[in-house]
Structure formats: structure tokens, C-alpha cells
Scaffold this motif. Structure first.
Motif, PDB file in Angstrom:
ATOM      1  N   HIS A  61      -0.120  -6.339   2.435  1.00 58.22           N
ATOM      2  CA  HIS A  61       0.513  -6.300   1.108  1.00 58.22           C
ATOM      3  C   HIS A  61      -0.369  -5.538   0.118  1.00 58.22           C
ATOM      4  CE1 HIS A  61       2.865  -7.598  -2.349  1.00 58.22           C
ATOM      5  NE2 HIS A  61       1.737  -7.941  -2.932  1.00 58.22           N
ATOM      6  N   ILE A  62      -1.674  -5.816   0.137  1.00 56.26           N
ATOM      7  CA  ILE A  62      -2.602  -5.113  -0.754  1.00 56.26           C
ATOM      8  C   ILE A  62      -2.629  -3.628  -0.417  1.00 56.26           C
ATOM      9  CG2 ILE A  62      -5.037  -4.826  -1.380  1.00 56.26           C
ATOM     10  CD1 ILE A  62      -5.366  -7.860  -0.911  1.00 56.26           C
ATOM     11  N   ARG A  63      -2.746  -3.305   0.861  1.00 58.41           N
ATOM     12  CA  ARG A  63      -2.842  -1.910   1.281  1.00 58.41           C
ATOM     13  C   ARG A  63      -1.592  -1.125   0.904  1.00 58.41           C
ATOM     14  NH1 ARG A  63      -0.924   2.564   4.017  1.00 58.41           N
ATOM     15  NH2 ARG A  63       0.082   1.152   5.503  1.00 58.41           N
ATOM     16  N   GLN A  64      -0.427  -1.716   1.140  1.00 57.89           N
ATOM     17  CA  GLN A  64       0.819  -1.017   0.846  1.00 57.89           C
ATOM     18  C   GLN A  64       1.058  -0.886  -0.652  1.00 57.89           C
ATOM     19  OE1 GLN A  64       3.909  -2.851   3.250  1.00 57.89           O
ATOM     20  NE2 GLN A  64       2.721  -2.566   5.133  1.00 57.89           N
ATOM     21  N   HIS A  65       0.575  -1.852  -1.421  1.00 55.35           N
ATOM     22  CA  HIS A  65       0.651  -1.714  -2.879  1.00 55.35           C
ATOM     23  C   HIS A  65      -0.210  -0.537  -3.335  1.00 55.35           C
ATOM     24  CE1 HIS A  65       0.835  -2.870  -7.137  1.00 55.35           C
ATOM     25  NE2 HIS A  65      -0.456  -2.592  -7.156  1.00 55.35           N
ATOM     26  N   LEU A  66      -1.414  -0.443  -2.797  1.00 54.72           N
ATOM     27  CA  LEU A  66      -2.282   0.686  -3.145  1.00 54.72           C
ATOM     28  C   LEU A  66      -1.653   2.008  -2.712  1.00 54.72           C
ATOM     29  CD1 LEU A  66      -5.784  -0.760  -2.139  1.00 54.72           C
ATOM     30  CD2 LEU A  66      -4.915  -0.402  -4.454  1.00 54.72           C
TER      31      LEU A  66
END
Length: 395
Positions: free
Chosen positions: A21-26
Motif C-alpha cells: 500500500h505504501i509503495r503503490q501510494h508512492l
């Protein structure tokens, strides 16, 4: 927990969803070098939430997280890059960039997330004795004018000192979970060359009254290809690439000028100097032979990434413990790409390693509009960083 009491991949696996989730938000919200405001906000917020001391604005938009456990004076530094590239994404992914012309096409979104995953785990488990500094660096893609030198100039290693520094990059074309190491020189020095050719423009039907910069640029382009083949020791890897040639706008006009941009890569200071000298000489002599004039702006970029032996061997041992010998390559090929992590390695001993990003579709090259970081690597990379810290700062 692993049998040695250090972090295993299984410990990070339950957090894979959160890390994705963090990676895809970035990935969806990429920011270019020294513009990483939202990215640094997210990094700082997560680190504070997990109990790290946070310092912002290091080297403009850089973030440093610090966690001290116990009474040991040993210190380790780990670096992840945060910036994106000026590329229009064409992946069609549901989390594709919402910023037109900006894209995480090099995997820095994954690098940042892996280190954040390690930060969360280290703060929760606290299984080390000493100080860990996490360097979230801006503007890696800007090379010599980028984030590594900016953070160093801002007192990175005086304010947040470490005994050794480590960095990691994903590596398309190699199976996920495979670590690649190389002792000594690993990634190339990279220089940029900007060439301006002044000719004499005119009518396409009267070339004898002109000095055609198209012909001059074409001759320079072909002549440049002889430098590596005839001026560089065949045993020494080197590259001269003409990446841009801009000249003319229509069919019936001989233009008055041309512009060229070159990329020059090498692994040896002597070869680097030879290539610069020959490129300058060749461009000038070729231009003069046609009656044109040329100016050359030669910009030195990142130096060679040179991994120190002891720190590389240590990181290799950690990787072998984590994934097994069969997933660790200790004699990886030289990489012609460059990295401004080289400047950090000039300040402290350490190593720069690579982690396979997958084959097939997942093996898409970086700096490509179809590239995407492989989220399966997130718990693997996070576990490696956590275990590296624990082993380096073992009780």
C-alpha cells in the motif's frame, strides 16, 4: 524469528499488504529531484509514528531517521533514494502515476518502502545495540548535482555519523529475492557532454553556400564510436553514447546549428581522462574539418561505485543467512549505470548491492515507461535491512 535470533523474511511477510500500500501510494504520486515534499512528509510521518527520531530538510528534501538502542558506540547508516523520473508512465496499472510526465521508473518507490519496512520492524523488535541512521535521500537521478552530495554538504556524516554505509537497488532481469554483490568497483562513473555546433544555414538547394551542421553532427557521431574501440584498452569497459541529436526543422532548409548530448561511462580514472581528452579533440577537429565551430560543455557526474571488501563480505554473509547461498551472487557483473551513492562510499566504508526485480514482464528495464517495482521484494528487502542492522549492531 530465525534460529539465530535475527530477522527472517517470515517476520516481515505479515506486513506485505501494508508495505504494498505504501509503495503503490508512492508510485501513484511521484516527485522529481528536490521536489519530494509529499514523499518526505510520508517518510517522516511513518518514522515518527514508529518511534524514530526524525530530522527533515537534510540536503534540501532529505529525511534522516535515528534510533539508538542500548549503550554501544557502533553506528550504521542505510540509504534509500526517493525521487522519480520525468517519464510519462504507460503501465496502465490501477496505481499508475497521477502526475503526467512523472514516474517512478527506477524503483525508488520500492527502495524507500523496503527501508520503511525495516524501520517499522526494528523499532518494534529493538534487537540491536547501537545507533541506526536511515538516510532517505532526494534527487539521486540528478547525479553529481543531486541528493548524495547535497546531504553530505549539509553535514550528513558529521550530524548522523556511521561506521559503515549501505545502499540497495533493484535489478530487472534477475529472479526476485536474488542478491547481487561485487567487491571493489561495481557501477560506472558517468559524465554528460553537451555539444553545440555552429554552421552556416541556407537554402537546401544551395549547400555549397552553407556549412551544414547536419553533416558535421553525423560525422562526429560516427567518429565518436572509434574512441572505445581504438583509444581505450580492450580489457577496460567503457561506453560513449550519443543520446540526443537535435538539428533542423524542415526539409528545404539547411540549419545553422546542431546540438548533441552524450553519455560517457567508465570504471577507471585514467580511462575516464583519456575519453574526455579524445572526445574534446575529436569534436573540435571534426567540426573544423567542415569549416564549422563547436563548443563542448563536459560535465563530470557520479564517480565509480567502489565497494569495500570487509563491508561487502559482511553484507554477503547476511544475505546468505536470509535467503541461502543459491540466491546470492557474490561476483555480479559490472553495471554500466551510475549511482551517486558513490559519493557516500568516498566518505565511509560500505557496499552497494542489487536485488533481482524478476524476469519476463517483471524484467522490464528501469527508465522505461512500462517499468514497475516488484512488490514481492518488499518483505525480502525489508528483512535484509533489518537483519543487517541487527547483525552489525549485535549485542
Amino acid at each position: 524469528m530465525s534460529h539465530l535470533g535475527f530477522t527472517s523474511i517470515d517476520e516481515l511477510a505479515p506486513h506485505s499488504g501494508e508495505l504494498s500500500h505504501i509503495r503503490q501510494h508512492l508510485h501513484q504520486h511521484p516527485e522529481l529531484g528536490f521536489q519530494e515534499l509529499q514523499t518526505s512528509d510520508l517518510v517522516a510521518s511513518k518514522l515518527k509514528q514508529w518511534g524514530w527520531d526524525v530530522t527533515r530538510g537534510v540536503g534540501k528534501t532529505g529525511v534522516v531517521g535515528t534510533l539508538k538502542i542500548g549503550n554501544s558506540h557502533r553506528k550504521i547508516g542505510i540509504r534509500a533514494d526517493m525521487d522519480a523520473l520525468p517519464i510519462l508512465e504507460k503501465t496502465g496499472l490501477p496505481y499508475a502515476s497521477v502526475e503526467p510526465g512523472k514516474m517512478h521508473a527506477c524503483g525508488h518507490d520500492g527502495h524507500t518502502t523496503m527501508l520503511l519496512g525495516a524501520a517499522r520492524h526494528l523499532a518494534a523488535t529493538r534487537r540491536f545495540n547501537g545507533t541506526a541512521h536511515l538516510y532517505f535521500q532526494p534527487a539521486e537521478e540528478l547525479g553529481k548535482a543531486g541528493g548524495a552530495r547535497s546531504m553530505i554538504a549539509d553535514g550528513l556524516f558529521e550530524r548522523f555519523p556511521c561506521d559503515a554505509v549501505f545502499g540497495m537497488h533493484n535489478h530487472p532481469g534477475v529472479e526476485i529475492g536474488t542478491f547481487l554483490f561485487r567487491r571493489g568497483p561495481f557501477m560506472a562513473a558517468s559524465d554528460k557532454v553537451y555539444v553545440h555546433i555552429d554552421g552556416v544555414g541556407g537554402h537546401a538547394a544551395r549547400p555549397h553556400l552553407c556549412v551544414d551542421p547536419v553533416v558535421v553532427a553525423a560525422s562526429i557521431t560516427m567518429a565518436l564510436q572509434t574512441i572505445v574501440s581504438r583509444n581505450v584498452d580492450p580489457s577496460q569497459p567503457a561506453v560513449v553514447t550519443v543520446g540526443a541529436l537535435q538539428v533542423g526543422e524542415t526539409h528545404n532548409v539547411i540549419p545553422s546549428f546542431a546540438k548533441m548530448q552524450l553519455s560517457v561511462r567508465s570504471f577507471n580514472d585514467e580511462i575516464r581522462s583519456v575519453m574526455e581528452r579524445r572526445i574534446r579533440e575529436l569534436i573540435q577537429s571534426q567540426a573544423e574539418s567542415f569549416g564549422a565551430k563547436a563548443s563542448v560543455d563536459y560535465v563530470h557526474g557520479p564517480d565509480v561505485v567502489v565497494n569495500t571488501i570487509e563491508e561487502t563480505d559482511f553484507a554477503i554473509a547476511v544475505a546468505r543467512e536470509l535467503v541461502g547461498d543459491e540466491h546470492v551472487n557474490t561476483h555480479a557483473d559490472l553495471v554500466m549505470a551510475s549511482e551517486d551513492f558513490s559519493f557516500m562510499l568516498q566518505q565511509r566504508p560500505g557496499t552497494y548491492l542489487r536485488l533481482g526485480n524478476g524476469t519476463g514482464k517483471r524484467g522490464c528495464s528501469v527508465h522505461n515507461p512500462l517499468y514497475d517495482f516488484n512488490d514481492e521484494n518488499l518483505p525480502i528487502g525489508a528483512a535484509f535491512w533489518a537483519r543487517l542492522v541487527e547483525r552489525y549492531l549485535a549485542h
